[in-house]
Design a protein around this motif. Structure first.
Motif, PDB file in Angstrom:
ATOM      1  N   GLU A 198       0.708  -1.322  -0.001  1.00 57.88           N
ATOM      2  CA  GLU A 198       0.078   0.024   0.145  1.00 57.88           C
ATOM      3  C   GLU A 198       1.010   1.401  -0.070  1.00 57.88           C
ATOM      4  O   GLU A 198       0.581   2.265  -0.518  1.00 57.88           O
ATOM      5  CB  GLU A 198      -0.863  -0.109   1.200  1.00 57.88           C
ATOM      6  N   ALA A 199       2.121   1.104   0.844  1.00 52.72           N
ATOM      7  CA  ALA A 199       2.875   2.332   0.925  1.00 52.72           C
ATOM      8  C   ALA A 199       3.457   2.752  -0.555  1.00 52.72           C
ATOM      9  O   ALA A 199       3.611   3.803  -0.960  1.00 52.72           O
ATOM     10  CB  ALA A 199       4.067   2.408   1.803  1.00 52.72           C
ATOM     11  N   GLN A 200       3.852   1.718  -1.275  1.00 56.81           N
ATOM     12  CA  GLN A 200       4.461   1.640  -2.744  1.00 56.81           C
ATOM     13  C   GLN A 200       3.598   2.187  -3.518  1.00 56.81           C
ATOM     14  O   GLN A 200       3.720   3.176  -4.547  1.00 56.81           O
ATOM     15  CB  GLN A 200       5.169   0.395  -3.072  1.00 56.81           C
ATOM     16  N   GLU A 201       2.382   1.721  -3.370  1.00 52.73           N
ATOM     17  CA  GLU A 201       1.262   2.286  -4.355  1.00 52.73           C
ATOM     18  C   GLU A 201       0.999   3.757  -4.365  1.00 52.73           C
ATOM     19  O   GLU A 201       0.882   4.540  -5.204  1.00 52.73           O
ATOM     20  CB  GLU A 201      -0.022   1.453  -3.994  1.00 52.73           C
ATOM     21  N   ILE A 202       1.020   4.089  -2.935  1.00 54.03           N
ATOM     22  CA  ILE A 202       0.666   5.605  -2.765  1.00 54.03           C
ATOM     23  C   ILE A 202       1.754   6.391  -3.249  1.00 54.03           C
ATOM     24  O   ILE A 202       1.529   7.439  -3.858  1.00 54.03           O
ATOM     25  CB  ILE A 202       0.229   5.751  -1.266  1.00 54.03           C
ATOM     26  N   LEU A 203       3.157   5.944  -3.122  1.00 52.64           N
ATOM     27  CA  LEU A 203       4.181   6.621  -3.483  1.00 52.64           C
ATOM     28  C   LEU A 203       4.275   6.800  -4.972  1.00 52.64           C
ATOM     29  O   LEU A 203       4.419   7.901  -5.456  1.00 52.64           O
ATOM     30  CB  LEU A 203       5.481   5.838  -2.993  1.00 52.64           C
ATOM     31  N   ILE A 204       4.114   5.822  -5.678  1.00 53.23           N
ATOM     32  CA  ILE A 204       3.910   5.878  -7.181  1.00 53.23           C
ATOM     33  C   ILE A 204       2.586   6.426  -7.777  1.00 53.23           C
ATOM     34  O   ILE A 204       2.922   7.302  -8.860  1.00 53.23           O
ATOM     35  CB  ILE A 204       3.927   4.339  -7.610  1.00 53.23           C
ATOM     36  N   THR A 205       1.516   6.456  -7.162  1.00 51.14           N
ATOM     37  CA  THR A 205       0.310   7.171  -7.862  1.00 51.14           C
ATOM     38  C   THR A 205       0.027   8.414  -7.518  1.00 51.14           C
ATOM     39  O   THR A 205      -0.602   9.064  -7.949  1.00 51.14           O
ATOM     40  CB  THR A 205      -0.840   6.019  -7.798  1.00 51.14           C
ATOM     41  N   ARG A 206       0.474   8.535  -6.208  1.00 49.42           N
ATOM     42  CA  ARG A 206       0.268  10.009  -5.480  1.00 49.42           C
ATOM     43  C   ARG A 206       1.729  10.727  -5.152  1.00 49.42           C
ATOM     44  O   ARG A 206       1.924  11.472  -4.058  1.00 49.42           O
ATOM     45  CB  ARG A 206      -0.382   9.896  -4.427  1.00 49.42           C
ATOM     46  N   THR A 207       2.595  10.676  -6.104  1.00 50.21           N
ATOM     47  CA  THR A 207       4.017  11.314  -5.774  1.00 50.21           C
ATOM     48  C   THR A 207       3.901  12.525  -5.222  1.00 50.21           C
ATOM     49  O   THR A 207       5.008  12.773  -4.460  1.00 50.21           O
ATOM     50  CB  THR A 207       4.870  10.952  -7.078  1.00 50.21           C
ATOM     51  N   SER A 208       3.376  13.486  -5.741  1.00 52.48           N
ATOM     52  CA  SER A 208       3.353  14.698  -5.354  1.00 52.48           C
ATOM     53  C   SER A 208       2.508  15.266  -4.108  1.00 52.48           C
ATOM     54  O   SER A 208       2.563  16.321  -3.738  1.00 52.48           O
ATOM     55  CB  SER A 208       2.802  15.826  -6.615  1.00 52.48           C
ATOM     56  N   THR A 209       1.847  14.239  -3.686  1.00 48.80           N
ATOM     57  CA  THR A 209       0.923  14.551  -2.459  1.00 48.80           C
ATOM     58  C   THR A 209       1.678  14.853  -1.169  1.00 48.80           C
ATOM     59  O   THR A 209       1.139  15.511  -0.291  1.00 48.80           O
ATOM     60  CB  THR A 209      -0.197  13.384  -2.327  1.00 48.80           C
ATOM     61  N   PHE A 210       2.535  13.934  -0.937  1.00 54.04           N
ATOM     62  CA  PHE A 210       3.406  13.829   0.227  1.00 54.04           C
ATOM     63  C   PHE A 210       4.743  14.011   0.176  1.00 54.04           C
ATOM     64  O   PHE A 210       5.513  13.781  -0.841  1.00 54.04           O
ATOM     65  CB  PHE A 210       3.147  12.502   0.870  1.00 54.04           C
ATOM     66  N   ASP A 211       5.317  15.013   1.059  1.00 53.73           N
ATOM     67  CA  ASP A 211       6.872  15.056   1.178  1.00 53.73           C
ATOM     68  C   ASP A 211       7.589  14.165   2.106  1.00 53.73           C
ATOM     69  O   ASP A 211       8.982  13.768   1.660  1.00 53.73           O
ATOM     70  CB  ASP A 211       6.945  16.643   1.758  1.00 53.73           C
ATOM     71  N   THR A 212       6.704  13.614   3.100  1.00 56.44           N
ATOM     72  CA  THR A 212       7.403  12.710   4.124  1.00 56.44           C
ATOM     73  C   THR A 212       6.857  11.514   4.433  1.00 56.44           C
ATOM     74  O   THR A 212       5.315  11.487   4.462  1.00 56.44           O
ATOM     75  CB  THR A 212       7.470  13.632   5.376  1.00 56.44           C
ATOM     76  N   PHE A 213       7.388  10.333   4.600  1.00 57.56           N
ATOM     77  CA  PHE A 213       6.679   9.218   4.905  1.00 57.56           C
ATOM     78  C   PHE A 213       7.171   8.798   6.339  1.00 57.56           C
ATOM     79  O   PHE A 213       8.280   8.432   6.541  1.00 57.56           O
ATOM     80  CB  PHE A 213       7.005   8.095   4.007  1.00 57.56           C
ATOM     81  N   LEU A 214       6.319   8.524   7.213  1.00 55.43           N
ATOM     82  CA  LEU A 214       6.533   8.306   8.472  1.00 55.43           C
ATOM     83  C   LEU A 214       6.160   6.507   8.496  1.00 55.43           C
ATOM     84  O   LEU A 214       5.188   6.167   8.544  1.00 55.43           O
ATOM     85  CB  LEU A 214       5.901   9.016   9.558  1.00 55.43           C
TER      86      LEU A 214
END
Length: 270
Positions: A97-113
């Motif tokens: 799920e984290a990779q999916e969000i990273l790839i499909t919503r790249t510009s949405t988040f600056d930091t992953f916790l």
């Protein structure tokens, strides 16, 4: 900066429990909020993964959902059904799920916790950094794999390890013994759910405090946990709590009532 959080709840919960602390939904969310404020982060989503069938996590999924956490129930071994243990199931679900969000919503988040101490998350941490995002791994000090330390921010949980939690289960143990004794005199058997409900209502304790009391009583061998057959249930059995009638604390609290309860246990085939 906008951030998104992924929580390997069982990993963090176990790491803190080994140090004598219980991580409740309320404590975790308050800590994340405080951390975000201190670090100028806007957390727009929190995803949390756990096997909510576990006794220790009774009702925590609802608690998390009420405070706007996206929960993912990742079942493991079912004690009452013939299902196989899904090793690292939560890890796989979280990583995908984290990779999916990273790839499909790249510009949405600056930091992953990433709230975990499991070394299996190293490839995910590397992938996030490779995509130009900041990644912070929040693990429990002493329980975080060495490969994650380069990404780590272990100061997050130091506040848990440097404070005393207010609830002391021993203060409710004698009343808990009496409550369970009353139930066992009046009922054919005391299912674990019924025992938890009665303890919460009569002791005026929260769900997390009741669970802590039960864990303490089981650890001290004051309560005993067993499976009990019940043909009226679909799975044919349920989990019950018994009092250890040989325990000196139980004998002291119940006195002559021990004989009456012992007779009930004999009737139950215990």
């Amino acid at each position: 900066m906008k951030a998104i959080a992924f929580v390997d709840y069982e990993n963090i919960w176990t790491g803190l429990l080994e140090r004598g602390y219980e991580l409740t939904p309320e404590i975790l969310m308050q800590a994340i909020q405080t951390y975000a404020e201190r670090n100028d982060l806007i957390i727009t989503g929190i995803y949390l993964y756990a096997n909510f069938d576990r006794e220790e996590f009774w009702r925590t999924q609802t608690s998390f959902e009420k405070i706007n956490v996206f929960t993912r129930h990742v079942f493991g071994k079912n004690n009452y059904a013939k299902t196989e243990l899904r090793k690292n199931a939560a890890d796989v679900e979280l990583i995908l799920e984290a990779q999916e969000i990273l790839i499909t919503r790249t510009s949405t988040f600056d930091t992953f916790l990433l709230f975990t101490g499991d070394g299996d998350f190293l490839p995910l941490a590397r992938k996030i950094r490779a995509w130009g995002k900041e990644v912070r791994v929040m693990g429990v000090e002493g329980s975080t794999h060495h490969s994650l330390q380069a990404f780590g921010d272990q100061s997050f949980f130091k506040e848990f390890l440097n404070q005393e939690f207010g609830y002391k289960p021993d203060q409710d143990l004698e009343r808990g013994i009496r409550i369970l004794a009353q139930l066992q005199i009046s009922m054919a058997y005391v299912a674990s759910t019924r025992a938890r409900s009665a303890l919460g209502e009569q002791l005026h304790r929260t769900t997390s405090q009741v669970k802590e009391l039960i864990r303490y009583a089981l650890r001290e061998k004051v309560f005993l946990e067993q499976e009990f057959p019940d043909a009226s249930l679909k799975i044919g059995k349920t989990k019950i709590y018994l009092l250890n009638l040989e325990h000196e604390r139980v004998k002291s609290v119940l006195g002559d009532t021990v004989g009456e309860i012992r007779a009930r246990y004999v009737k139950m085939g215990r």
